[in-house]
Write a protein that holds these residues in place. Structure first.
Motif, PDB file in Angstrom:
ATOM      1  N   SER A 147     -12.106 -14.470  -8.642  1.00 57.51           N
ATOM      2  CA  SER A 147     -13.154 -14.424  -7.620  1.00 57.51           C
ATOM      3  C   SER A 147     -12.835 -13.362  -6.580  1.00 57.51           C
ATOM      4  N   PHE A 148     -11.545 -13.224  -6.251  1.00 51.97           N
ATOM      5  CA  PHE A 148     -11.132 -12.200  -5.303  1.00 51.97           C
ATOM      6  C   PHE A 148     -11.474 -10.809  -5.822  1.00 51.97           C
ATOM      7  N   TRP A 149     -11.186 -10.546  -7.102  1.00 43.93           N
ATOM      8  CA  TRP A 149     -11.430  -9.204  -7.642  1.00 43.93           C
ATOM      9  C   TRP A 149     -12.912  -8.896  -7.726  1.00 43.93           C
ATOM     10  N   THR A 150     -13.729  -9.882  -8.091  1.00 45.26           N
ATOM     11  CA  THR A 150     -15.145  -9.597  -8.303  1.00 45.26           C
ATOM     12  C   THR A 150     -15.937  -9.518  -7.003  1.00 45.26           C
ATOM     13  N   LEU A 151     -15.493 -10.220  -5.946  1.00 43.70           N
ATOM     14  CA  LEU A 151     -16.235 -10.227  -4.682  1.00 43.70           C
ATOM     15  C   LEU A 151     -15.638  -9.293  -3.639  1.00 43.70           C
ATOM     16  N   GLY A 152     -14.355  -9.027  -3.709  1.00 41.97           N
ATOM     17  CA  GLY A 152     -13.717  -8.106  -2.780  1.00 41.97           C
ATOM     18  C   GLY A 152     -13.336  -8.757  -1.467  1.00 41.97           C
ATOM     19  N   SER A 153     -12.115  -8.497  -1.023  1.00 37.49           N
ATOM     20  CA  SER A 153     -11.644  -9.027   0.259  1.00 37.49           C
ATOM     21  C   SER A 153     -10.393  -8.260   0.681  1.00 37.49           C
ATOM     22  N   PHE A 154     -10.287  -8.010   1.985  1.00 39.24           N
ATOM     23  CA  PHE A 154      -9.096  -7.375   2.546  1.00 39.24           C
ATOM     24  C   PHE A 154      -8.118  -8.410   3.109  1.00 39.24           C
ATOM     25  N   GLY A 155      -8.436  -9.698   2.905  1.00 36.54           N
ATOM     26  CA  GLY A 155      -7.624 -10.746   3.512  1.00 36.54           C
ATOM     27  C   GLY A 155      -6.210 -10.843   2.975  1.00 36.54           C
ATOM     28  N   GLY A 156      -5.987 -10.437   1.741  1.00 37.26           N
ATOM     29  CA  GLY A 156      -4.660 -10.576   1.152  1.00 37.26           C
ATOM     30  C   GLY A 156      -3.789  -9.339   1.256  1.00 37.26           C
ATOM     31  N   VAL A 157      -4.202  -8.339   2.031  1.00 36.73           N
ATOM     32  CA  VAL A 157      -3.438  -7.088   2.123  1.00 36.73           C
ATOM     33  C   VAL A 157      -2.185  -7.295   2.957  1.00 36.73           C
ATOM     34  N   THR A 158      -1.063  -6.848   2.426  1.00 39.81           N
ATOM     35  CA  THR A 158       0.203  -6.826   3.151  1.00 39.81           C
ATOM     36  C   THR A 158       0.790  -5.424   3.067  1.00 39.81           C
ATOM     37  N   TRP A 159       1.814  -5.176   3.874  1.00 40.33           N
ATOM     38  CA  TRP A 159       2.451  -3.861   3.827  1.00 40.33           C
ATOM     39  C   TRP A 159       3.014  -3.579   2.437  1.00 40.33           C
ATOM     40  N   GLU A 160       3.585  -4.595   1.782  1.00 38.80           N
ATOM     41  CA  GLU A 160       4.176  -4.379   0.460  1.00 38.80           C
ATOM     42  C   GLU A 160       3.106  -3.943  -0.547  1.00 38.80           C
ATOM     43  N   LYS A 161       1.980  -4.654  -0.568  1.00 35.91           N
ATOM     44  CA  LYS A 161       0.906  -4.298  -1.492  1.00 35.91           C
ATOM     45  C   LYS A 161       0.310  -2.933  -1.145  1.00 35.91           C
ATOM     46  N   LEU A 162       0.164  -2.674   0.138  1.00 33.88           N
ATOM     47  CA  LEU A 162      -0.424  -1.406   0.561  1.00 33.88           C
ATOM     48  C   LEU A 162       0.452  -0.221   0.177  1.00 33.88           C
ATOM     49  N   LEU A 163       1.767  -0.382   0.292  1.00 30.11           N
ATOM     50  CA  LEU A 163       2.671   0.713  -0.062  1.00 30.11           C
ATOM     51  C   LEU A 163       2.623   1.028  -1.551  1.00 30.11           C
ATOM     52  N   VAL A 164       2.335   0.020  -2.374  1.00 35.57           N
ATOM     53  CA  VAL A 164       2.195   0.263  -3.811  1.00 35.57           C
ATOM     54  C   VAL A 164       0.908   1.018  -4.114  1.00 35.57           C
ATOM     55  N   ALA A 165      -0.184   0.629  -3.456  1.00 33.04           N
ATOM     56  CA  ALA A 165      -1.492   1.214  -3.768  1.00 33.04           C
ATOM     57  C   ALA A 165      -1.772   2.512  -3.028  1.00 33.04           C
ATOM     58  N   ALA A 166      -1.143   2.718  -1.856  1.00 32.89           N
ATOM     59  CA  ALA A 166      -1.487   3.866  -1.010  1.00 32.89           C
ATOM     60  C   ALA A 166      -1.335   5.215  -1.704  1.00 32.89           C
ATOM     61  N   PRO A 167      -0.246   5.480  -2.457  1.00 33.97           N
ATOM     62  CA  PRO A 167      -0.152   6.798  -3.112  1.00 33.97           C
ATOM     63  C   PRO A 167      -1.310   7.082  -4.061  1.00 33.97           C
ATOM     64  N   LEU A 168      -1.809   6.058  -4.732  1.00 31.12           N
ATOM     65  CA  LEU A 168      -2.949   6.252  -5.628  1.00 31.12           C
ATOM     66  C   LEU A 168      -4.241   6.436  -4.840  1.00 31.12           C
ATOM     67  N   LEU A 169      -4.384   5.708  -3.725  1.00 34.34           N
ATOM     68  CA  LEU A 169      -5.578   5.844  -2.905  1.00 34.34           C
ATOM     69  C   LEU A 169      -5.669   7.223  -2.259  1.00 34.34           C
ATOM     70  N   VAL A 170      -4.533   7.806  -1.951  1.00 39.36           N
ATOM     71  CA  VAL A 170      -4.516   9.106  -1.279  1.00 39.36           C
ATOM     72  C   VAL A 170      -4.838  10.250  -2.240  1.00 39.36           C
ATOM     73  N   ALA A 171      -4.664  10.032  -3.548  1.00 46.19           N
ATOM     74  CA  ALA A 171      -4.848  11.113  -4.526  1.00 46.19           C
ATOM     75  C   ALA A 171      -6.209  11.802  -4.415  1.00 46.19           C
ATOM     76  N   PRO A 172      -7.344  11.073  -4.343  1.00 43.27           N
ATOM     77  CA  PRO A 172      -8.626  11.786  -4.190  1.00 43.27           C
ATOM     78  C   PRO A 172      -8.726  12.576  -2.893  1.00 43.27           C
ATOM     79  N   LEU A 173      -8.096  12.093  -1.828  1.00 40.27           N
ATOM     80  CA  LEU A 173      -8.151  12.802  -0.550  1.00 40.27           C
ATOM     81  C   LEU A 173      -7.372  14.111  -0.625  1.00 40.27           C
ATOM     82  N   LEU A 174      -6.248  14.103  -1.350  1.00 41.02           N
ATOM     83  CA  LEU A 174      -5.458  15.322  -1.490  1.00 41.02           C
ATOM     84  C   LEU A 174      -6.154  16.363  -2.363  1.00 41.02           C
ATOM     85  N   ALA A 175      -7.085  15.920  -3.212  1.00 40.73           N
ATOM     86  CA  ALA A 175      -7.780  16.841  -4.105  1.00 40.73           C
ATOM     87  C   ALA A 175      -8.971  17.524  -3.444  1.00 40.73           C
ATOM     88  N   ILE A 176      -9.307  17.143  -2.204  1.00 40.73           N
ATOM     89  CA  ILE A 176     -10.486  17.710  -1.542  1.00 40.73           C
ATOM     90  C   ILE A 176     -10.429  19.233  -1.444  1.00 40.73           C
TER      91      ILE A 176
END
Length: 366
Positions: free
Chosen positions: A211-240
Protein backbone atom coordinates in the motif's frame (compact mmCIF):
# COMPACT_ATOMS: atom_id res chain seq x y z
CA UNK A 1 21.82 53.30 -59.69
CA UNK A 2 21.01 55.55 -56.74
CA UNK A 3 17.69 53.79 -56.40
CA UNK A 4 19.47 50.45 -56.28
CA UNK A 5 21.87 51.74 -53.65
CA UNK A 6 18.97 53.12 -51.65
CA UNK A 7 17.17 49.79 -51.97
CA UNK A 8 20.22 47.91 -50.69
CA UNK A 9 20.48 50.29 -47.78
CA UNK A 10 16.82 49.85 -46.93
CA UNK A 11 17.23 46.06 -47.02
CA UNK A 12 20.29 46.30 -44.80
CA UNK A 13 18.41 48.58 -42.47
CA UNK A 14 15.53 46.13 -42.35
CA UNK A 15 17.96 43.31 -41.60
CA UNK A 16 19.56 45.33 -38.83
CA UNK A 17 16.13 46.09 -37.38
CA UNK A 18 15.24 42.41 -37.40
CA UNK A 19 18.51 41.54 -35.65
CA UNK A 20 17.80 44.19 -33.04
CA UNK A 21 14.32 42.81 -32.48
CA UNK A 22 15.68 39.28 -32.05
CA UNK A 23 18.30 40.54 -29.63
CA UNK A 24 15.64 42.33 -27.58
CA UNK A 25 13.53 39.16 -27.54
CA UNK A 26 16.50 37.14 -26.30
CA UNK A 27 17.22 39.65 -23.54
CA UNK A 28 13.54 39.69 -22.57
CA UNK A 29 13.46 35.90 -22.44
CA UNK A 30 16.62 35.74 -20.31
CA UNK A 31 15.16 38.33 -17.95
CA UNK A 32 11.94 36.35 -17.66
CA UNK A 33 13.82 33.12 -16.96
CA UNK A 34 15.91 34.84 -14.30
CA UNK A 35 12.82 36.36 -12.68
CA UNK A 36 11.01 33.00 -12.63
CA UNK A 37 14.09 31.29 -11.16
CA UNK A 38 14.40 33.89 -8.38
CA UNK A 39 10.70 33.65 -7.51
CA UNK A 40 10.79 29.85 -7.43
CA UNK A 41 13.91 29.76 -5.23
CA UNK A 42 12.43 32.25 -2.77
CA UNK A 43 9.13 30.38 -2.58
CA UNK A 44 10.96 27.06 -2.11
CA UNK A 45 12.95 28.56 0.77
CA UNK A 46 9.77 29.87 2.41
CA UNK A 47 7.94 26.60 1.87
CA UNK A 48 10.82 24.58 3.28
CA UNK A 49 10.96 26.75 6.41
CA UNK A 50 7.22 26.42 6.96
CA UNK A 51 7.31 22.67 6.28
CA UNK A 52 10.03 22.08 8.88
CA UNK A 53 8.09 24.00 11.53
CA UNK A 54 4.63 22.53 10.93
CA UNK A 55 3.54 19.27 12.56
CA UNK A 56 2.45 17.73 15.84
CA UNK A 57 5.41 19.53 17.42
CA UNK A 58 4.92 22.99 15.93
CA UNK A 59 7.64 25.63 15.74
CA UNK A 60 7.49 29.23 14.57
CA UNK A 61 9.48 30.20 11.46
CA UNK A 62 11.82 32.27 13.65
CA UNK A 63 12.48 29.28 15.91
CA UNK A 64 12.96 27.00 12.92
CA UNK A 65 15.55 29.31 11.38
CA UNK A 66 17.25 29.73 14.76
CA UNK A 67 17.61 25.96 15.13
CA UNK A 68 18.77 25.48 11.54
CA UNK A 69 21.38 28.21 11.48
CA UNK A 70 22.28 27.93 15.16
CA UNK A 71 23.22 24.28 14.80
CA UNK A 72 21.36 20.99 15.22
CA UNK A 73 23.58 19.54 17.92
CA UNK A 74 22.66 18.93 21.53
CA UNK A 75 19.61 17.37 23.08
CA UNK A 76 17.15 20.22 22.52
CA UNK A 77 13.76 18.80 21.56
CA UNK A 78 13.32 21.12 18.59
CA UNK A 79 16.76 20.19 17.26
CA UNK A 80 16.05 16.47 17.66
CA UNK A 81 12.71 16.73 15.84
CA UNK A 82 14.26 18.69 12.97
CA UNK A 83 17.43 16.59 12.71
CA UNK A 84 15.85 13.12 12.81
CA UNK A 85 12.33 13.65 11.39
CA UNK A 86 11.68 16.90 9.57
CA UNK A 87 14.98 17.51 7.77
CA UNK A 88 15.39 14.10 6.07
CA UNK A 89 11.75 14.27 5.02
CA UNK A 90 12.22 17.77 3.58
CA UNK A 91 15.35 16.75 1.66
CA UNK A 92 13.51 13.71 0.29
CA UNK A 93 10.51 15.75 -0.87
CA UNK A 94 12.74 18.26 -2.62
CA UNK A 95 14.92 15.64 -4.31
CA UNK A 96 12.00 13.45 -5.41
CA UNK A 97 10.04 16.39 -6.79
CA UNK A 98 13.03 17.79 -8.66
CA UNK A 99 13.94 14.37 -10.04
CA UNK A 100 10.42 13.50 -11.23
CA UNK A 101 9.97 16.88 -12.90
CA UNK A 102 13.32 16.60 -14.71
CA UNK A 103 12.54 13.01 -15.74
CA UNK A 104 9.24 14.24 -17.15
CA UNK A 105 11.05 16.82 -19.28
CA UNK A 106 13.54 14.17 -20.44
CA UNK A 107 10.78 11.76 -21.44
CA UNK A 108 8.86 14.48 -23.27
CA UNK A 109 11.97 15.60 -25.11
CA UNK A 110 13.04 12.05 -25.90
CA UNK A 111 9.67 10.99 -27.32
CA UNK A 112 8.86 14.48 -28.64
CA UNK A 113 5.46 14.37 -26.97
CA UNK A 114 4.31 16.76 -24.22
CA UNK A 115 2.08 14.03 -22.77
CA UNK A 116 5.00 11.73 -22.01
CA UNK A 117 5.61 11.17 -18.30
CA UNK A 118 7.18 8.35 -16.28
CA UNK A 119 3.81 7.70 -14.62
CA UNK A 120 1.64 7.84 -17.73
CA UNK A 121 4.10 5.73 -19.75
CA UNK A 122 4.22 2.99 -17.13
CA UNK A 123 7.80 3.53 -15.97
CA UNK A 124 6.69 4.18 -12.39
CA UNK A 125 4.45 1.11 -12.51
CA UNK A 126 7.36 -1.00 -13.70
CA UNK A 127 9.54 0.26 -10.87
CA UNK A 128 6.77 -0.36 -8.32
CA UNK A 129 6.20 -3.87 -9.65
CA UNK A 130 9.87 -4.78 -9.29
CA UNK A 131 9.95 -3.38 -5.75
CA UNK A 132 6.76 -5.28 -4.91
CA UNK A 133 8.26 -8.54 -6.16
CA UNK A 134 11.22 -8.00 -3.84
CA UNK A 135 8.89 -7.23 -0.92
CA UNK A 136 6.71 -10.31 -1.37
CA UNK A 137 9.21 -12.88 -2.61
CA UNK A 138 12.34 -11.53 -0.96
CA UNK A 139 11.11 -12.26 2.57
CA UNK A 140 10.14 -15.80 1.62
CA UNK A 141 13.40 -16.56 -0.15
CA UNK A 142 15.97 -14.65 1.90
CA UNK A 143 14.26 -13.75 5.16
CA UNK A 144 14.18 -10.02 5.89
CA UNK A 145 14.76 -8.03 2.71
CA UNK A 146 17.27 -5.18 3.18
CA UNK A 147 16.22 -1.74 2.02
CA UNK A 148 19.27 -1.55 -0.24
CA UNK A 149 17.67 -4.19 -2.49
CA UNK A 150 14.58 -2.07 -3.18
CA UNK A 151 16.25 0.79 -5.11
CA UNK A 152 18.13 -1.74 -7.22
CA UNK A 153 14.96 -3.68 -7.99
CA UNK A 154 12.97 -0.52 -8.71
CA UNK A 155 15.75 0.74 -10.97
CA UNK A 156 15.73 -2.55 -12.87
CA UNK A 157 11.95 -2.36 -13.31
CA UNK A 158 12.12 1.25 -14.47
CA UNK A 159 14.88 0.63 -17.01
CA UNK A 160 13.07 -2.44 -18.41
CA UNK A 161 9.89 -0.38 -18.84
CA UNK A 162 11.74 2.54 -20.44
CA UNK A 163 13.71 0.29 -22.79
CA UNK A 164 10.58 -1.59 -23.88
CA UNK A 165 8.83 1.68 -24.64
CA UNK A 166 11.78 2.96 -26.65
CA UNK A 167 11.90 -0.29 -28.66
CA UNK A 168 8.16 -0.35 -29.31
CA UNK A 169 8.14 3.29 -30.37
CA UNK A 170 10.93 2.88 -32.94
CA UNK A 171 9.71 2.50 -36.50
CA UNK A 172 11.99 3.00 -39.55
CA UNK A 173 14.42 5.09 -37.58
CA UNK A 174 11.73 7.34 -36.09
CA UNK A 175 9.83 7.44 -32.81
CA UNK A 176 6.08 6.79 -33.09
CA UNK A 177 4.71 8.74 -30.13
CA UNK A 178 1.25 7.21 -30.49
CA UNK A 179 2.70 3.73 -30.21
CA UNK A 180 4.75 4.81 -27.20
CA UNK A 181 1.69 6.10 -25.34
CA UNK A 182 -0.37 3.00 -26.16
CA UNK A 183 2.49 0.73 -25.13
CA UNK A 184 2.87 2.70 -21.91
CA UNK A 185 -0.79 2.23 -21.06
CA UNK A 186 -0.55 -1.48 -21.85
CA UNK A 187 2.61 -1.87 -19.77
CA UNK A 188 1.04 0.00 -16.84
CA UNK A 189 -2.07 -2.21 -17.04
CA UNK A 190 0.08 -5.35 -17.04
CA UNK A 191 2.16 -4.09 -14.12
CA UNK A 192 -0.98 -3.23 -12.15
CA UNK A 193 -2.40 -6.69 -12.84
CA UNK A 194 0.75 -8.35 -11.54
CA UNK A 195 0.69 -6.01 -8.53
CA UNK A 196 -2.85 -7.23 -7.86
CA UNK A 197 -1.60 -10.82 -7.96
CA UNK A 198 1.13 -9.97 -5.45
CA UNK A 199 -1.44 -8.32 -3.20
CA UNK A 200 -3.48 -11.53 -3.35
CA UNK A 201 -0.58 -13.70 -2.10
CA UNK A 202 0.93 -11.18 0.36
CA UNK A 203 0.60 -11.36 4.14
CA UNK A 204 -0.57 -8.51 6.38
CA UNK A 205 2.83 -6.85 6.79
CA UNK A 206 3.58 -7.12 3.08
CA UNK A 207 0.16 -5.64 2.30
CA UNK A 208 1.03 -2.56 4.34
CA UNK A 209 4.30 -2.21 2.45
CA UNK A 210 2.57 -2.66 -0.90
CA UNK A 211 0.00 0.00 0.00
CA UNK A 212 2.91 2.32 0.75
CA UNK A 213 4.45 1.77 -2.70
CA UNK A 214 1.21 2.18 -4.64
CA UNK A 215 -0.08 5.29 -2.79
CA UNK A 216 3.18 7.05 -1.95
CA UNK A 217 4.29 8.56 1.35
CA UNK A 218 7.29 10.43 2.73
CA UNK A 219 6.51 9.30 6.27
CA UNK A 220 9.04 6.47 6.35
CA UNK A 221 12.06 8.46 5.11
CA UNK A 222 15.15 8.32 7.30
CA UNK A 223 18.70 9.52 6.77
CA UNK A 224 19.84 5.92 6.16
CA UNK A 225 17.25 5.32 3.43
CA UNK A 226 17.84 8.75 1.91
CA UNK A 227 21.60 8.21 1.67
CA UNK A 228 20.99 5.00 -0.28
CA UNK A 229 18.56 6.60 -2.74
CA UNK A 230 20.08 10.09 -3.05
CA UNK A 231 22.90 9.22 -5.51
CA UNK A 232 20.34 7.72 -7.89
CA UNK A 233 17.94 10.64 -7.45
CA UNK A 234 20.69 13.13 -8.25
CA UNK A 235 21.63 11.39 -11.54
CA UNK A 236 18.95 13.14 -13.69
CA UNK A 237 19.89 16.50 -12.18
CA UNK A 238 23.56 16.00 -13.06
CA UNK A 239 22.59 15.19 -16.65
CA UNK A 240 20.88 18.57 -17.20
CA UNK A 241 23.93 20.37 -18.70
CA UNK A 242 24.63 17.42 -20.97
CA UNK A 243 21.12 16.92 -22.40
CA UNK A 244 19.68 20.43 -22.78
CA UNK A 245 21.12 21.14 -26.24
CA UNK A 246 20.52 17.57 -27.41
CA UNK A 247 16.80 17.70 -26.54
CA UNK A 248 16.46 21.05 -28.32
CA UNK A 249 17.97 19.48 -31.43
CA UNK A 250 15.83 16.33 -31.15
CA UNK A 251 12.72 18.50 -31.31
CA UNK A 252 13.47 18.92 -35.05
CA UNK A 253 13.91 15.16 -35.57
CA UNK A 254 16.73 12.68 -35.17
CA UNK A 255 18.17 13.19 -38.66
CA UNK A 256 18.25 16.95 -38.20
CA UNK A 257 19.83 16.52 -34.75
CA UNK A 258 22.62 14.44 -36.27
CA UNK A 259 23.27 17.17 -38.84
CA UNK A 260 23.60 19.61 -35.93
CA UNK A 261 26.40 17.50 -34.49
CA UNK A 262 24.37 15.78 -31.76
CA UNK A 263 25.31 12.20 -30.88
CA UNK A 264 21.69 11.09 -30.86
CA UNK A 265 22.07 7.52 -29.65
CA UNK A 266 24.31 8.55 -26.77
CA UNK A 267 21.87 11.29 -25.74
CA UNK A 268 18.95 8.84 -25.84
CA UNK A 269 20.88 6.24 -23.84
CA UNK A 270 21.81 8.78 -21.17
CA UNK A 271 18.23 10.10 -20.99
CA UNK A 272 16.79 6.60 -20.61
CA UNK A 273 19.39 5.55 -18.04
CA UNK A 274 19.07 8.60 -15.77
CA UNK A 275 15.28 8.50 -16.01
CA UNK A 276 15.29 4.87 -14.92
CA UNK A 277 17.72 5.69 -12.11
CA UNK A 278 15.69 8.64 -10.85
CA UNK A 279 12.25 7.05 -11.13
CA UNK A 280 13.45 3.75 -9.68
CA UNK A 281 15.03 5.43 -6.67
CA UNK A 282 11.97 7.65 -6.18
CA UNK A 283 9.58 4.71 -6.20
CA UNK A 284 11.83 2.70 -3.89
CA UNK A 285 12.08 5.59 -1.42
CA UNK A 286 8.54 6.99 -1.31
CA UNK A 287 6.37 4.97 -3.70
CA UNK A 288 4.49 6.26 -6.74
CA UNK A 289 4.05 10.04 -6.89
CA UNK A 290 2.17 10.85 -10.08
CA UNK A 291 1.66 13.85 -12.36
CA UNK A 292 4.70 15.83 -11.15
CA UNK A 293 6.61 15.10 -14.34
CA UNK A 294 3.80 16.18 -16.65
CA UNK A 295 2.22 19.17 -14.90
CA UNK A 296 5.40 21.06 -13.96
CA UNK A 297 6.93 21.15 -17.48
CA UNK A 298 3.58 22.15 -19.00
CA UNK A 299 3.19 25.12 -16.68
CA UNK A 300 6.77 26.27 -17.19
CA UNK A 301 6.56 26.01 -20.98
CA UNK A 302 3.69 28.48 -20.89
CA UNK A 303 5.90 30.89 -18.91
CA UNK A 304 9.44 30.55 -20.27
CA UNK A 305 9.04 28.69 -23.55
CA UNK A 306 10.18 25.25 -24.77
CA UNK A 307 13.98 25.65 -24.69
CA UNK A 308 15.24 22.67 -22.68
CA UNK A 309 18.30 24.25 -21.09
CA UNK A 310 16.15 26.62 -19.04
CA UNK A 311 13.21 24.23 -18.81
CA UNK A 312 15.22 21.46 -17.17
CA UNK A 313 16.70 23.67 -14.46
CA UNK A 314 13.47 25.49 -13.67
CA UNK A 315 11.53 22.21 -13.65
CA UNK A 316 13.86 20.88 -10.95
CA UNK A 317 13.11 23.86 -8.70
CA UNK A 318 9.38 23.90 -9.47
CA UNK A 319 9.11 20.13 -8.97
CA UNK A 320 10.74 20.44 -5.56
CA UNK A 321 8.31 23.22 -4.67
CA UNK A 322 5.31 21.15 -5.75
CA UNK A 323 6.21 18.11 -3.66
CA UNK A 324 7.18 20.20 -0.62
CA UNK A 325 3.79 21.92 -0.66
CA UNK A 326 1.96 18.66 -1.42
CA UNK A 327 3.69 16.88 1.47
CA UNK A 328 2.90 19.79 3.80
CA UNK A 329 -0.78 19.55 2.88
CA UNK A 330 -0.76 15.74 3.06
CA UNK A 331 0.40 15.66 6.68
CA UNK A 332 -1.74 18.55 7.94
CA UNK A 333 -5.10 18.39 6.15
CA UNK A 334 -6.26 15.24 8.01
CA UNK A 335 -3.95 15.51 11.05
CA UNK A 336 -3.07 13.54 13.09
CA UNK A 337 -3.45 11.06 10.21
CA UNK A 338 -1.48 11.49 6.98
CA UNK A 339 -2.93 11.56 3.47
CA UNK A 340 -0.92 9.52 0.92
CA UNK A 341 0.87 12.01 -1.29
CA UNK A 342 0.19 10.00 -4.45
CA UNK A 343 -3.54 10.56 -3.95
CA UNK A 344 -3.01 14.28 -3.43
CA UNK A 345 -0.78 14.85 -6.46
CA UNK A 346 -3.16 12.89 -8.69
CA UNK A 347 -6.21 14.75 -7.37
CA UNK A 348 -4.54 18.13 -7.94
CA UNK A 349 -2.44 17.31 -11.02
CA UNK A 350 -5.09 15.59 -13.16
CA UNK A 351 -7.50 18.59 -13.29
CA UNK A 352 -4.60 20.97 -13.97
CA UNK A 353 -3.37 18.72 -16.74
CA UNK A 354 -6.84 18.50 -18.32
CA UNK A 355 -7.20 22.28 -18.08
CA UNK A 356 -3.87 22.77 -19.86
CA UNK A 357 -4.83 20.30 -22.59
CA UNK A 358 -8.17 22.03 -23.20
CA UNK A 359 -6.53 25.46 -23.14
CA UNK A 360 -3.94 24.39 -25.71
CA UNK A 361 -6.67 22.91 -27.91
CA UNK A 362 -8.64 26.12 -27.72
CA UNK A 363 -5.56 28.14 -28.62
CA UNK A 364 -4.84 25.89 -31.58
CA UNK A 365 -8.38 26.19 -32.80
CA UNK A 366 -8.33 29.95 -32.82
Amino acid sequence: MYAAIGGDRSIAGAGGGLADDLDRLRRLRRSRILAVAIVLIVVVAVGATVSIGVGSHAMSPARTLDVLFGGLGGGDRDAIVIRHIRLPRLVATGLVGATLAVCGVLMQGLFRNPLADPGILGVSSGAALAAAIVIVLGDRLFGTTPFHALPLAAFFGAIVATTVLAMVGRSRGRTDTGAVLLAGLAFAALANALLGLLVFVADDRQLRDLSFWTLGSFGGVTWEKLLVAAPLLVAPLLAIPMLGRALDALAFGEAEARHMGIRVERAKTVAIAVTALGVGASVALVGIVGFVGVVVPHVLRLVVGPAHRALLGLSAVAGALLTIVADLVARTVVAPAELPIGILTAAVGAPIFLHLVMKNRGGAAT
